[in-house]
Write an enzyme that holds these catalytic residues in place. Structure first.
Site, PDB file in Angstrom:
ATOM      1  NE  ARG A 104     139.883  39.067 111.172  1.00 49.65           N
ATOM      2  CZ  ARG A 104     140.485  39.804 111.838  1.00 49.65           C
ATOM      3  NH1 ARG A 104     141.420  40.138 111.971  1.00 49.65           N
ATOM      4  NH2 ARG A 104     139.517  40.698 112.753  1.00 49.65           N
ATOM      5  CB  THR A 108     143.172  30.752 114.307  1.00 48.51           C
ATOM      6  OG1 THR A 108     142.227  30.661 112.898  1.00 48.51           O
ATOM      7  CG2 THR A 108     142.397  28.912 114.391  1.00 48.51           C
ATOM      8  CG  ASP A 200     132.106  42.502 111.469  1.00 42.43           C
ATOM      9  OD1 ASP A 200     132.950  41.837 111.744  1.00 42.43           O
ATOM     10  OD2 ASP A 200     131.975  42.910 110.274  1.00 42.43           O
ATOM     11  CG  ASP A 203     128.738  41.891 111.842  1.00 40.88           C
ATOM     12  OD1 ASP A 203     128.338  41.363 111.228  1.00 40.88           O
ATOM     13  OD2 ASP A 203     129.582  41.868 112.747  1.00 40.88           O
TER      14      ASP A 203
HETATM   15  C1  PRP Z   1     137.013  40.912 107.244  1.00 38.27           C
HETATM   16  C2  PRP Z   1     137.440  42.332 106.325  1.00 38.27           C
HETATM   17  C3  PRP Z   1     138.316  41.373 105.547  1.00 38.27           C
HETATM   18  C4  PRP Z   1     138.869  40.378 107.426  1.00 38.27           C
HETATM   19  C5  PRP Z   1     139.995  41.341 106.945  1.00 38.27           C
HETATM   20  O1  PRP Z   1     136.120  40.298 106.976  1.00 38.27           O
HETATM   21  O2  PRP Z   1     135.988  42.095 105.194  1.00 38.27           O
HETATM   22  O3  PRP Z   1     137.906  40.240 104.990  1.00 38.27           O
HETATM   23  O4  PRP Z   1     137.887  41.085 108.387  1.00 38.27           O
HETATM   24  O5  PRP Z   1     140.889  41.641 107.799  1.00 38.27           O
HETATM   25  P1  PRP Z   1     142.271  40.882 107.870  1.00 38.27           P
HETATM   26  O6  PRP Z   1     143.291  41.123 107.172  1.00 38.27           O
HETATM   27  O7  PRP Z   1     143.123  39.951 109.321  1.00 38.27           O
HETATM   28  O8  PRP Z   1     142.435  38.540 106.999  1.00 38.27           O
HETATM   29  P2  PRP Z   1     135.716  39.253 107.346  1.00 38.27           P
HETATM   30  O9  PRP Z   1     136.259  37.671 107.687  1.00 38.27           O
HETATM   31  O10 PRP Z   1     135.019  39.384 109.571  1.00 38.27           O
HETATM   32  O11 PRP Z   1     133.969  38.531 107.331  1.00 38.27           O
HETATM   33  P3  PRP Z   1     132.929  39.483 106.500  1.00 38.27           P
HETATM   34  O12 PRP Z   1     133.684  39.954 105.354  1.00 38.27           O
HETATM   35  O13 PRP Z   1     132.066  37.971 106.099  1.00 38.27           O
HETATM   36  O14 PRP Z   1     131.963  40.093 107.737  1.00 38.27           O
HETATM   37  N1  URA Z   2     137.544  43.223 109.602  1.00 36.59           N
HETATM   38  C1  URA Z   2     136.883  44.481 110.083  1.00 36.59           C
HETATM   39  O1  URA Z   2     136.008  44.337 109.562  1.00 36.59           O
HETATM   40  N2  URA Z   2     137.165  44.968 110.645  1.00 36.59           N
HETATM   41  C2  URA Z   2     138.739  44.929 111.249  1.00 36.59           C
HETATM   42  O2  URA Z   2     138.671  46.019 112.046  1.00 36.59           O
HETATM   43  C3  URA Z   2     139.331  43.799 110.739  1.00 36.59           C
HETATM   44  C4  URA Z   2     138.747  43.206 110.343  1.00 36.59           C
END
Ligand code: PRP
Ligand code: URA
Length: 209
Positions: A104, A108, A200, A203
């Site tokens: 994400r 944006t 997160d 993380d």
């Molecule tokens: C997080 C999560 C989803 C997304 C959800 O991933 O694991 O994939 O955000 O958010 P959304 O519904 O608003 O799209 P992130 O983009 O943080 O990547 P990561 O899994 O690599 O930490």
């Molecule tokens: N992605 C995450 O990992 N946590 C949230 O709360 C939203 C998006």
């Protein structure tokens, strides 16, 4: 219309509470996510078709039920979705696993696809898209659209926690997709984090910041 199923089994809810707790460290967080994924898989596969077979028990020949050979595909959204794959594979060990890499964009908040590798026969498979968090719904929406573009027909979405906003996005864009959650939370905050959420997910799973 796709249905939303909140899996409120006490074991799932108990473990989810510890997952949410900010004092839960990486090792325990990872283990709990794995356990909840396994418990959720038990519920999600409840309607898999069965067929009859004949076996010999030590006592007699008997008719018995086995899975009707439905092919399953697990599609974790990288990277946080990886944390739930092994738990599901404990119950469905023969499932094939495809990967969709999305992150994400912090400015944006839109998902950016950086990787995709799928089983060759996804159109024949019952696919379970896996991501712990359904926040704005952008990532899951894009992942599902990407799978459909490549021929996928039967898709379920499995998340630990969703915000109502994300659920609405998926219901609107993909009314054929059933959504399975461990919890539906209140809302998103100004950074599109789920409230109260768990922070997160990526993380916390991988110990990054
Ligand atoms: C997080 C999560 C989803 C997304 C959800 O991933 O694991 O994939 O955000 O958010 P959304 O519904 O608003 O799209 P992130 O983009 O943080 O990547 P990561 O899994 O690599 O930490
Ligand atoms: N992605 C995450 O990992 N946590 C949230 O709360 C939203 C998006």
């Amino acid at each position: 219309m796709g249905n939303v199923h909140v899996l409120d089994h006490p074991l799932i809810q108990h473990k989810l509470t510890h997952i949410r707790d900010k004092n839960t460290g990486t090792k325990e967080f990872r283990e709990l996510v794995d356990e909840v994924a396994m418990l959720m898989a038990f519920e999600i596969t409840r309607n898999l078709p069965l067929q009859e077979t004949t076996i010999d028990t030590p006592v007699m020949e008997a008719k018995a039920k086995i899975l009707a050979g439905k092919k399953i595909g697990l599609i974790p959204i990288l990277r946080a979705g990886l944390g739930m794959v092994d738990g599901v594979l404990k119950l469905i060990p023969a499932a094939k696993v495809g990967h969709v890499g999305l992150y994400r964009d912090p400015e944006t908040l839109k998902p950016v696809e950086y990787y995709i590798k799928l089983p060759s026969d996804i159109e024949e498979r019952e696919l379970i898209v896996i991501d712990p968090m359904l926040a704005t719904g952008g990532s899951a929406n894009d992942a599902i659209a990407s799978l459909k573009k490549r021929g996928a027909k039967n898709i379920r979405l499995m998340c630990l926690i969703a915000a109502p906003e994300g659920v609405e996005v998926i219901k609107e864009a993909h009314p054929d997709v059933d959504i399975y959650l461990a919890a539906m939370d209140e809302k998103l905050d100004d950074h599109a984090y789920i409230v109260p959420g768990l922070g997160d997910a990526g993380d916390r799973l991988f110990g990054t910041k």
